[in-house]
Scaffold this motif. Structure first.
Motif, mmCIF file in Angstrom:
data_model
loop_
_atom_site.group_PDB
_atom_site.id
_atom_site.type_symbol
_atom_site.label_atom_id
_atom_site.label_comp_id
_atom_site.label_asym_id
_atom_site.label_seq_id
_atom_site.Cartn_x
_atom_site.Cartn_y
_atom_site.Cartn_z
ATOM 1 N N ALA A 62 -5.061 6.067 -17.748
ATOM 2 C CA ALA A 62 -3.924 6.783 -17.159
ATOM 3 C C ALA A 62 -3.843 8.244 -17.618
ATOM 4 N N HIS A 63 -4.426 8.560 -18.781
ATOM 5 C CA HIS A 63 -4.352 9.941 -19.279
ATOM 6 C C HIS A 63 -5.056 10.923 -18.335
ATOM 7 N N VAL A 64 -6.150 10.485 -17.749
ATOM 8 C CA VAL A 64 -6.999 11.411 -16.982
ATOM 9 C C VAL A 64 -7.185 10.953 -15.531
ATOM 10 N N PRO A 140 2.633 8.283 -26.559
ATOM 11 C CA PRO A 140 3.126 7.516 -25.403
ATOM 12 C C PRO A 140 2.838 6.014 -25.435
ATOM 13 N N HIS A 141 1.994 5.518 -26.367
ATOM 14 C CA HIS A 141 1.497 4.131 -26.296
ATOM 15 C C HIS A 141 2.496 3.104 -26.830
ATOM 16 N N ALA A 142 3.757 3.230 -26.398
ATOM 17 C CA ALA A 142 4.832 2.420 -26.971
ATOM 18 C C ALA A 142 4.669 0.922 -26.712
ATOM 19 N N SER A 206 -11.425 4.321 -30.520
ATOM 20 C CA SER A 206 -11.874 5.633 -30.032
ATOM 21 C C SER A 206 -10.753 6.653 -29.859
ATOM 22 N N HIS A 207 -9.519 6.250 -29.513
ATOM 23 C CA HIS A 207 -8.426 7.234 -29.505
ATOM 24 C C HIS A 207 -7.172 6.632 -30.127
ATOM 25 N N ASP A 208 -6.201 7.502 -30.456
ATOM 26 C CA ASP A 208 -5.020 7.048 -31.202
ATOM 27 C C ASP A 208 -4.047 6.287 -30.306
ATOM 28 N N ALA A 209 -4.440 5.096 -29.876
ATOM 29 C CA ALA A 209 -3.627 4.303 -28.956
ATOM 30 C C ALA A 209 -2.797 3.251 -29.686
ATOM 31 N N PHE A 210 -3.025 3.086 -30.995
ATOM 32 C CA PHE A 210 -2.425 1.948 -31.693
ATOM 33 C C PHE A 210 -1.410 2.369 -32.757
ATOM 34 N N GLY A 226 -7.383 12.017 -30.304
ATOM 35 C CA GLY A 226 -5.942 11.928 -30.507
ATOM 36 C C GLY A 226 -5.240 10.989 -29.548
ATOM 37 N N VAL A 227 -3.946 11.209 -29.321
ATOM 38 C CA VAL A 227 -3.157 10.302 -28.489
ATOM 39 C C VAL A 227 -3.449 10.450 -26.995
ATOM 40 N N SER A 228 -4.225 11.450 -26.606
ATOM 41 C CA SER A 228 -4.693 11.513 -25.225
ATOM 42 C C SER A 228 -6.214 11.523 -25.233
ATOM 43 N N SER A 281 -6.615 -1.162 -24.895
ATOM 44 C CA SER A 281 -5.627 -0.211 -25.408
ATOM 45 C C SER A 281 -4.618 0.197 -24.349
ATOM 46 N N ASP A 282 -5.095 0.829 -23.273
ATOM 47 C CA ASP A 282 -4.199 1.443 -22.290
ATOM 48 C C ASP A 282 -4.264 0.767 -20.921
ATOM 49 N N ALA A 283 -4.957 -0.345 -20.823
ATOM 50 C CA ALA A 283 -5.088 -1.022 -19.529
ATOM 51 C C ALA A 283 -5.466 -2.474 -19.757
HETATM 52 ZN ZN LIG Z 1 -4.167 6.274 -24.567
#
Ligand SMILES: [Zn+2]
Length: 312
Positions: A62-64, A140-142, A206-210, A226-228, A281-283
């Motif tokens: 979703a970031h990109v 944003p990864h609430a 790989s990214h700050d999703a946690f 980072g977070v994105s 992580s994000d999906a």
């Molecule tokens: Zn993310």
């Protein structure tokens, strides 16, 4: 039979009866979810009354994300639009503008306690310019906290109740039943974490999703990005991470379903750690994958982490 229905439709189109076409499709509320995890929450709350369309699908980032023309059409036809907020969906505000949608846009992180994005390790781009940020003030990864997921679910029920008063009792009941399942899941997660020795709780992704997972459940996560995912990790980020791994004695390293595994494989080689599998992580995963619902995502992540750390 078919011919009769066609005739009836024609009559209604001539204005003799305006109700036929409308009642045929009015049973469902149309909701658009910005990404797959929110879509799963919305499906659990909406049940049969709500048709959920997902913009960023399984394994998507979703970031990109780059919207497709069909996404604007989905938004234009929506009764409710559900987004994460906290600047996760960089594509969203422009897409909403283009679509001309009149639907309310509901930020599901409303009411959570946002965590600050950790800036210090990622405050430069590839050329070393300081202060070149690609994300907002907050992480944003609430959804990586199950407690927060319960707030997302309540916000969805409120949004559906506003848009479809007749369905409100159903949405409220569905949300309560789902929140009870989430509470049970949280118990499982805490028990699983408790079984990991304190000295083995540092993990690389790989990214700050946690960040929310770390805050809530006590594992420590470090990442080259980072977070994105928008800003790629620089050589300096990677070198710094490898030093940190040596100090912190990270116990495991994982690829993420939304990211290219190349960087993680490089770090694994340079630190001598073996890649312990894939974290979601994000999906979510596709339907036939191991993490096609939020609950399965959490269970799968926990068992993947435990297996890699404890070797079971
Ligand atoms: Zn993310």
């Amino acid at each position: 039979m078919f011919r009769t229905i066609r005739i009836a439709t024609c009559v209604s189109l001539l204005g003799l009866s305006g109700g036929w076409a409308a009642t045929a499709s009015a049973a469902e509320l149309k909701a658009v979810a910005s990404f797959s995890i929110i879509a799963d929450f919305a499906t659990n709350v909406g049940g049969d009354r709500v048709e959920v369309t997902t913009l960023v699908g399984p394994d998507g980032d979703a970031h990109v994300y780059e919207p497709r023309p069909a996404d604007a059409v989905s938004l234009e036809q929506a009764d409710v639009v559900l987004v994460n907020g906290l600047q996760l969906e960089g594509f969203m505000s422009r897409l909403i503008g283009t679509s001309g949608t009149k639907a309310p846009v509901v930020e599901l992180t409303k009411g959570i306690e946002p965590l600050k994005a950790s800036e210090e390790e990622h405050d430069h781009d590839d050329d070393g310019h300081e202060g070149h940020h690609h994300h907002g003030e907050f992480d944003p990864h609430a959804w990586q906290s199950i407690h927060n997921a319960e707030i997302y679910v309540k916000n969805i029920a409120d949004a559906f109740c506003k848009a479809d008063k007749a369905g409100c009792a159903t949405y409220t009941a569905n949300a309560s039943a789902y929140v009870a399942r989430l509470s049970a899941l949280e118990g499982e997660v805490k028990a699983a974490i408790a079984s990991i020795p304190a000295g083995k709780r540092t993990i690389i992704t790989s990214h700050d999703a946690f960040g929310y997972f770390e805050h809530e459940y006590g594992l420590k996560f470090i990442a080259p990005e980072g977070v994105s995912t928008e800003a790629e990790a620089s050589a300096a980020d990677v070198a710094k991470l490898i030093d940190q791994v040596k100090e912190d004695k990270a116990s495991a390293i994982f690829v993420e379903n939304i990211s290219n595994p190349r960087l993680i494989e490089q770090i694994a080689r340079e630190t001598g750690l073996k890649v312990g599998g894939t974290l979601y992580s994000d999906a979510l995963s596709a339907k036939d994958g191991p993490a096609s619902t939020y609950i399965d995502m959490f269970r799968n992540n926990i068992s993947t982490m435990k297996a890699a750390i404890l070797g079971s």
